[in-house]
Design an enzyme around this catalytic site. Structure first.
Site, PDB file in Angstrom:
ATOM      1  N   GLU A  68     -19.063 -13.473   2.096  1.00  0.00           N
ATOM      2  CA  GLU A  68     -18.472 -14.760   1.724  1.00  0.00           C
ATOM      3  C   GLU A  68     -19.037 -15.926   2.521  1.00  0.00           C
ATOM      4  O   GLU A  68     -19.254 -17.011   1.967  1.00  0.00           O
ATOM      5  CB  GLU A  68     -16.949 -14.702   1.846  1.00  0.00           C
ATOM      6  CG  GLU A  68     -16.268 -13.816   0.801  1.00  0.00           C
ATOM      7  CD  GLU A  68     -16.291 -12.342   1.166  1.00  0.00           C
ATOM      8  OE1 GLU A  68     -16.659 -12.025   2.321  1.00  0.00           O
ATOM      9  OE2 GLU A  68     -15.947 -11.514   0.309  1.00  0.00           O
ATOM     10  N   HIS A 137      -2.964 -10.036   1.152  1.00  0.00           N
ATOM     11  CA  HIS A 137      -3.333 -10.319  -0.241  1.00  0.00           C
ATOM     12  C   HIS A 137      -2.436 -11.375  -0.871  1.00  0.00           C
ATOM     13  O   HIS A 137      -2.445 -11.538  -2.085  1.00  0.00           O
ATOM     14  CB  HIS A 137      -3.276  -9.038  -1.083  1.00  0.00           C
ATOM     15  CG  HIS A 137      -4.602  -8.353  -1.201  1.00  0.00           C
ATOM     16  ND1 HIS A 137      -5.403  -8.105  -0.115  1.00  0.00           N
ATOM     17  CD2 HIS A 137      -5.281  -7.874  -2.275  1.00  0.00           C
ATOM     18  CE1 HIS A 137      -6.509  -7.495  -0.519  1.00  0.00           C
ATOM     19  NE2 HIS A 137      -6.467  -7.351  -1.827  1.00  0.00           N
TER      20      HIS A 137
END
Lengths: 365, 340
Positions: A68, A137
């Site tokens: 990322e 998450h």
């Protein structure tokens, strides 16, 4: 002969509206590039990128290795050279390894080049909620990004607005962080066809009323809106703002509203402590202290990570009941009114579990 | 895919540079050394007043790497640099005055006093950006290379970084992507043996850093940074390879930083460099050794060297005077250029 039914508005889920906004913007400008992990796979970031490979030159869809920081930097580098980079991450947490590039380069290239370099970048971060997503998450990290000058931060919720905000973010010459709650993806509403933009220019007044000012960010705007509509049926009218744009934070309309109502309630999708509500309450208090008739209140996530179990999640997210409780206390509502609204809200929820999105909150709005 | 993974590049044999090339490179080597050493001398200021009030990371000793590579780059090839960007800026052809003005914090600095010595840029010659966080500019260069590839442009991006940068994950992430996409990017790793005070031998098992590039299927070359012609020949081979559409190349250049990591001083007394190491590197100084080589070849004369010294010194002295005289930026403009 097929005749479109112009009377019935076209209802789309927010996630589909986002896909349309991205697709229309990509058709309108061939400099738009899409980066994602699984950019054209069966999921295509919860369907928000589905079909792009047919709509535009597939070379503009760039598969991200699980890297990322590097890929954010590469997308920023392409943007510096005139591309319009769109990165879509399946979970906001995947942006954490990329904070270096986001904060050092995306947010500062315009500044450190003395205005020569621009970073037209849209970074979409999907925030999970429910079904046991748990501590890593389901983090709504908007205030981390909203703390950085040079970034724009948006939280699209409602379908028509979300589509136009995507197009506006892609047309913007600044890095824009879009925080998209998964439950906001399910919200339905009428959506115009074709390309249009909704300016990233500040909060939007969803409902008008003199009793109290509610400012909600992200998915909480839907919770606040539904509760406000039930309250209105019982004669209590609220000003309800969808914050929409967290940075640059433009609070003039909210401050004017708080001056008029004298009461301010903020509802965060993220944490209460150091949440957006903290800044909003601070600015309203600084600028409209003498107009306030009650201490402002803030709702938001409690000061601990998001647990996975549906046993632990009870009461974790602010909801219509929590908003009702705060509004009732601030307005000293008669208990009979509170009970009736509480019952109506309970009715609408139809006994759905706390860890799945409820149809009542899916609209249409 | 298989074909891409087998891309190789043969070690480069060097022939003496053409006279015009040699003179050009010597002038640039000489210029960079002169600039850096005058910054070092003047950094302490006059009396109690320091005029260069930002961190400086001088390139003295490392000029051969910058000059050898930049000599084969076009203005349209974009260079991305680091905190130690002075030599890159000057070797790429960056203008002196905006650099000196920036280091002096003046409004006329290359980025208006917003960045200081670690943020030098001069877009007119392809000195695109310098980012002072180690490894941070490497993916930006790959993003530029991606744009060149998508748009069918013949340019390349050159990412300059030090030996510590290859320890950062973002280098590895970028290298893999560059290989996957066959990007026109030159990775220039200047190995000066130290990450501040920490020697390479305490950070890496082997001083062959090209092995890391090889792991991604990226061909690696290695050059002696004290021999500008060797650097140039390797850079030439690398750039040709990239321009022919073969994807990225990694070029390790072994070099040495004479002064302290940050600041104008010598630091040999601290003891982190082994005894005699600095002196050994100085004996093969990239500037004076190239001067001697060109004198021996008859390409330049002692008079040429003296004339160069005088002309460059005069330009530099007037550049410093202009930087001192230039106005500071106004405080009320500090919030400009946050949003486009």
């Amino acid at each position: 002969l097929f005749m479109p039914d112009t009377a019935a508005p076209r209802l789309l889920k927010t996630s589909d509206a986002i896909r349309e906004g991205l697709t229309e913007a990509a058709r309108a400008c061939r400099d738009v590039l899409f980066f994602a992990e699984g950019v054209d796979d069966a999921s295509a970031v919860f369907g928000t990128l589905t079909g792009l490979d047919k709509a535009i030159d597939p070379r503009r869809l760039i598969e991200m290795p699980i890297a990322e920081n590097g890929l954010c930097g590469i997308a920023i580098g392409a943007a510096l050279l005139g591309k319009r980079s769109v990165i879509s991450l399946n979970r906001a947490e995947f942006a954490l390894p990329a904070m270096e590039q986001i904060v050092n380069n995306a947010a500062k290239a315009f500044y450190t080049s003395n205005g020569k370099h621009r970073v037209p970048l849209l970074l979409r971060l999907v925030v999970g909620r429910g079904w046991g997503q748990g501590p890593a998450h389901a983090q709504s990290l908007e205030t981390m990004f909203a703390a950085v000058p040079g970034l724009k931060v948006i939280m699209p919720v409602f379908a028509e607005d979300a589509k136009g905000m995507m197009a506006a973010a892609i047309a913007d010459d600044n890095p824009v962080i879009s925080i998209e709650n998964r439950w906001a993806h399910y919200i339905r509403g009428p959506v115009p066809e074709g390309y249009y933009t909704c300016p990233l220019d500040g909060p939007k007044l969803l409902r008008s009323g003199d009793a109290l000012t509610v400012v909600a960010s992200g998915y909480m705007a839907a919770e606040a809106l539904r509760l406000a509509d039930l309250l209105a049926e019982h004669g209590v009218a609220l000003d309800v703002f969808d914050l929409r744009v967290l940075r640059p934070l433009r609070l003039a309309d909210i401050i004017a509203s708080a001056r008029r109502t004298g009461r301010l309630l903020t509802v965060d999708t993220g944490f209460k402590i150091l949440g957006m509500g903290s800044e909003i309450v601070a600015q309203v208090t600084e600028q409209a202290f003498s107009s306030l008739r009650a201490p402002p209140r803030r709702l938001g996530l409690p000061d601990h990570p998001t647990p996975s179990s549906r046993g632990l999640i009870v009461g974790y997210y602010p909801d219509g009941f929590a908003i009702l409780q705060s509004v009732a206390a601030m307005l000293d509502l008669p208990q009979a009114t509170v009970d009736r609204v509480h019952a109506a809200l309970t009715d609408k929820l139809e006994g759905v579990g706390v860890d799945v999105p409820n149809r009542f909150f899916q609209g249409p709005f | 895919m298989t074909e891409r993974m087998t891309a190789t590049l043969e070690p480069v044999q060097t022939a003496p540079a053409a006279p015009a090339t040699a003179r050009r490179m010597f002038e640039r080597l000489h210029w960079i050394r002169l600039v850096e050493e005058m910054i070092a001398r003047r950094y302490g200021g006059a009396g109690d007043v320091q005029d260069m009030r930002c961190p400086i990371h001088l390139s003295s000793g490392q000029e051969g790497a910058a000059v050898g590579v930049c000599d084969v780059l076009e203005d349209s090839d974009l260079l991305f640099s680091t905190h130690r960007c002075h030599a890159h800026y000057l070797a790429k052809g960056g203008a002196l005055q905006p650099m000196l003005d920036e280091i002096h914090g003046k409004a006329s600095g290359c980025v208006g006093g917003r960045g200081g010595s670690m943020h030098l840029m001069d877009e007119s010659v392809g000195m695109f950006a310098s980012v002072p966080i180690v490894s941070s500019a490497i993916p930006l260069a790959a993003g530029a290379a991606l744009t060149f590839a998508l748009d069918g442009l013949p340019h390349i991006a050159a990412a300059f970084f030090g030996d510590a940068a290859i320890e950062g994950g973002v280098w590895h992430e970028t290298a893999n992507f560059a290989r996957m996409q066959n990007l026109p990017i030159l990775f220039v790793c200047e190995n000066n043996l130290y990450s501040i005070f920490t020697p390479l031998r305490r950070r890496q098992p082997d001083d062959n850093l090209g092995r890391l590039a090889a792991a991604f299927g990226i061909p690696a070359l290695r050059a002696d940074g004290n021999d500008v012609e060797v650097v140039r020949a390797n850079a030439r081979a690398a750039v040709d390879h990239i321009r022919q559409g073969n994807g990225p190349v990694f070029l390790q250049i072994d070099t040495y930083r004479y002064r302290e990591h940050c600041g104008p001083n010598d630091d040999d007394h601290i003891g982190y460099r082994p005894d005699g190491e600095l002196a050994a590197w100085r004996r093969h100084d990239p500037v004076t050794s190239y001067r001697d080589t060109l004198l021996a070849r008859g390409i330049i004369t002692d008079a040429d060297v003296q004339a160069l010294q005088q002309a460059q010194t005069a330009a530099l002295v007037s550049g410093f005077a202009a930087a001192l005289a230039a106005p500071l930026p106004e405080a009320h403009t500090a919030g400009d250029f946050v949003y486009a």
